[in-house]
Design a protein around this motif. Structure first.
Motif, PDB file in Angstrom:
ATOM      1  N   THR A   1       6.261  -5.519   1.003  1.00 42.25           N
ATOM      2  CA  THR A   1       5.360  -6.558   1.497  1.00 42.25           C
ATOM      3  C   THR A   1       6.177  -7.670   2.142  1.00 42.25           C
ATOM      4  O   THR A   1       7.345  -7.889   1.804  1.00 42.25           O
TER       5      THR A   1
ATOM      6  N   THR B   1       4.463  -0.256   9.906  1.00 36.35           N
ATOM      7  CA  THR B   1       3.248  -1.009   9.569  1.00 36.35           C
ATOM      8  C   THR B   1       3.138  -2.211  10.500  1.00 36.35           C
ATOM      9  O   THR B   1       4.064  -3.021  10.584  1.00 36.35           O
TER      10      THR B   1
ATOM     11  N   GLY C   1       0.834  -1.192   0.000  1.00 36.88           N
ATOM     12  CA  GLY C   1       0.000   0.000   0.000  1.00 36.88           C
ATOM     13  C   GLY C   1       0.868   1.240   0.000  1.00 36.88           C
ATOM     14  O   GLY C   1       1.880   1.306   0.704  1.00 36.88           O
ATOM     15  N   ASP C   2       0.511   2.196  -0.837  1.00 37.07           N
ATOM     16  CA  ASP C   2       1.258   3.450  -0.927  1.00 37.07           C
ATOM     17  C   ASP C   2       2.735   3.214  -1.229  1.00 37.07           C
ATOM     18  O   ASP C   2       3.618   3.929  -0.723  1.00 37.07           O
ATOM     19  N   GLY C   3       3.031   2.186  -2.019  1.00 34.03           N
ATOM     20  CA  GLY C   3       4.404   1.953  -2.445  1.00 34.03           C
ATOM     21  C   GLY C   3       5.329   1.396  -1.393  1.00 34.03           C
ATOM     22  O   GLY C   3       6.553   1.521  -1.509  1.00 34.03           O
ATOM     23  N   LEU C   4       4.782   0.736  -0.357  1.00 37.96           N
ATOM     24  CA  LEU C   4       5.609   0.162   0.696  1.00 37.96           C
ATOM     25  C   LEU C   4       5.881  -1.318   0.419  1.00 37.96           C
ATOM     26  O   LEU C   4       5.156  -1.963  -0.347  1.00 37.96           O
TER      27      LEU C   4
ATOM     28  N   THR D   1       9.928   2.084  -7.613  1.00 40.81           N
ATOM     29  CA  THR D   1       9.295   2.950  -6.611  1.00 40.81           C
ATOM     30  C   THR D   1      10.367   3.576  -5.736  1.00 40.81           C
ATOM     31  O   THR D   1      11.262   2.875  -5.249  1.00 40.81           O
TER      32      THR D   1
ATOM     33  N   PRO E   1      10.024   5.946   0.728  1.00 42.70           N
ATOM     34  CA  PRO E   1       9.380   7.089   1.390  1.00 42.70           C
ATOM     35  C   PRO E   1      10.426   7.997   2.026  1.00 42.70           C
ATOM     36  O   PRO E   1      11.529   7.553   2.372  1.00 42.70           O
TER      37      PRO E   1
ATOM     38  N   GLU F   1       8.364   4.847   8.139  1.00 43.55           N
ATOM     39  CA  GLU F   1       7.057   4.218   7.974  1.00 43.55           C
ATOM     40  C   GLU F   1       7.000   2.965   8.843  1.00 43.55           C
ATOM     41  O   GLU F   1       7.895   2.125   8.807  1.00 43.55           O
TER      42      GLU F   1
END
Length: 349
Positions: free
Chosen positions: A199, A225, A194-197, A216, A219, A223
Motif C-alpha cells: 500500500t 496497480t 488487495g491480494d497481498g500487495l 506475505t 507475487p 503486478e
C-alpha cells in the motif's frame, strides 16, 4: 532502477550540444505575477522571428554580417501556466537551427517542427549563458540564440571537421517544463493493497510511504496497480520518460532509491529499450501520462540473482512512479555517404 550505467541519448540540437559540451509545481513555489519583469529589449543584430509559438517560425535575417559573438533575446514571452522556468528544470522545447552565412543570407539546418519530435533539455547540464536566457521565462516563450562559429584550429585540435562558415542561430520554443516537487495531478483513488500487495497512501508533494504486507510472500509475476489514472497519451516504447519515483525492497520495506531524496528533482530515461530493468519497461509502456503507478517487480524482472555482486537491491522490488511526461525520440540521423560507388547488385556483362 537502471539496468546499467549508460549515457542517456538526450536529443539536444547540434548547436546546443556543441555549446553545452518540466507538470504542476507546489503553489508556494510559484513566482507571483507582479514579480515578473517586462520583456527585455530585443537585440537588433538578431534575426526577426515571428509567428505563433507551437508552429514553425518565420525568420528574417538582417542585412548585416553575422555578429560573431554569442547573443540572445526573447522574441516572445509566453503567458505560461503561472510558473516560470528554473535553472534546474527540464523543458520540452522545439528547436529550429540556421546557419547564418552572410548579409541577410542563412540556411535552415534543423527543425523539430519538421520531425515532429520536440527535445527534452535538462537545464542543469547546460552552461549559465544558455540557462540564463531560458530561466524565468514562462511556458510558451520563444528565445533566440546566436552562436559564433567555432575556431577552425580549435576544431582541428579536437579531431572535429572544419566548422561551417558564419554563425549558428537556434530558435527555442518552450512547450512545457518539469521541476522539483512536481507530481501528477488527479486524485488518488486507491492506496493499492488487495491480494497481498503493498500500500502507498497519497503523499502529496513528498516521498511515498510504501508498506509491505506482513507475513506475505511476494507475487510470482509483475503486478501493476494504478493509484492515479492519468488522462494523457499512452507511453510508447523508445520515448523519453520524465518521472518521480520511490523504490523499496520487499524483504525489509527499506527505500533504496528515490527522486525525493535528491530534492524532488524528476528523473528522465528512455523506456522500452533495455536501459532500465525489465519490470519498468514492461510495467510502464502502455500506461497513460499523468498516472501514478505501483509496480511490484519479481527478482527476474529486476536485478536478478546476482544483484548483490553489482551492489544492486536484491529480490522483489516495489516502486511508486509518477509519470509526469513522455517525449518522442528524434529520428536516427541518416548515415553519411562514404563517397565510394555502391557495389552493383548484378555482375556486369
Amino acid at each position: 532502477m537502471r539496468r546499467r550505467a549508460a549515457a542517456l541519448a538526450v536529443p539536444f540540437s547540434a548547436v546546443l550540444l556543441a555549446v553545452t559540451s518540466c507538470g504542476a509545481i507546489p503553489e508556494e513555489w510559484r513566482t507571483p505575477a507582479f514579480m515578473r519583469s517586462d520583456e527585455p529589449e530585443f537585440d537588433e543584430r538578431l534575426p526577426t522571428v515571428t509567428g505563433d509559438v507551437g508552429e514553425e517560425p518565420d525568420v528574417e535575417f538582417p542585412s548585416i554580417a553575422p555578429p560573431g559573438e554569442q547573443i540572445s533575446g526573447v522574441a516572445h514571452r509566453g503567458a505560461g501556466e503561472g510558473a516560470l522556468v528554473r535553472t534546474d528544470d527540464m523543458i520540452v522545447a522545439d528547436i529550429v537551427d540556421y546557419q547564418w552565412t552572410g548579409e541577410g543570407e542563412a540556411e535552415k539546418t534543423n527543425s523539430t517542427y519538421d520531425t515532429g519530435t520536440p527535445v527534452l533539455l535538462e537545464l542543469a547540464q547546460m552552461n549559465e549563458e544558455l540557462t540564463g536566457s531560458l530561466a524565468d521565462q514562462p511556458v510558451g516563450s520563444r528565445v533566440v540564440f546566436n552562436f559564433p562559429a567555432q575556431d577552425p584550429a580549435e576544431a582541428a585540435s579536437m579531431g572535429q571537421p572544419e566548422p561551417e562558415p558564419g554563425d549558428s542561430v537556434s530558435i527555442v520554443d518552450i512547450r512545457s517544463r518539469f521541476g522539483r516537487g512536481d507530481v501528477v495531478p488527479g486524485e488518488q483513488t486507491t492506496d493499492g493493497g488487495g491480494d497481498g500487495l503493498p500500500t502507498a497512501p497519497d503523499p502529496g508533494h513528498d516521498r511515498p510511504e510504501i508498506t509491505i504486507p506482513e507475513d506475505t510472500d511476494p507475487p510470482g509475476g509483475l503486478e501493476s496497480t494504478r493509484l492515479i489514472e492519468g488522462d494523457g497519451p499512452e507511453v510508447e516504447a523508445e520515448q523519453q520518460l520524465v518521472v518521480q519515483y520511490t523504490g523499496v525492497t520487499w524483504n525489509d520495506g527499506e527505500v533504496f532509491d528515490s527522486t525525493w531524496d535528491r530534492g524532488g528533482a524528476p528523473a528522465t530515461f528512455p523506456i522500452g529499450v533495455g536501459q532500465v530493468i525489465e519490470g519498468w519497461d514492461e510495467g510502464l509502456v502502455g500506461q497513460k501520462v499523468g498516472s501514478r503507478v505501483m509496480l511490484t517487480i519479481p527478482e527476474d524482472l529486476a536485478y536478478g540473482e546476482a544483484a548483490a555482486e553489482s551492489g544492486s537491491p536484491e529480490g522483489t522490488l516495489v516502486f511508486v512512479v509518477d509519470i509526469l511526461g513522455a517525449v518522442d525520440s528524434p529520428p536516427a540521423p541518416e548515415p553519411e555517404a562514404s563517397g565510394e560507388p555502391e557495389a552493383s547488385a548484378e555482375p556486369e556483362g
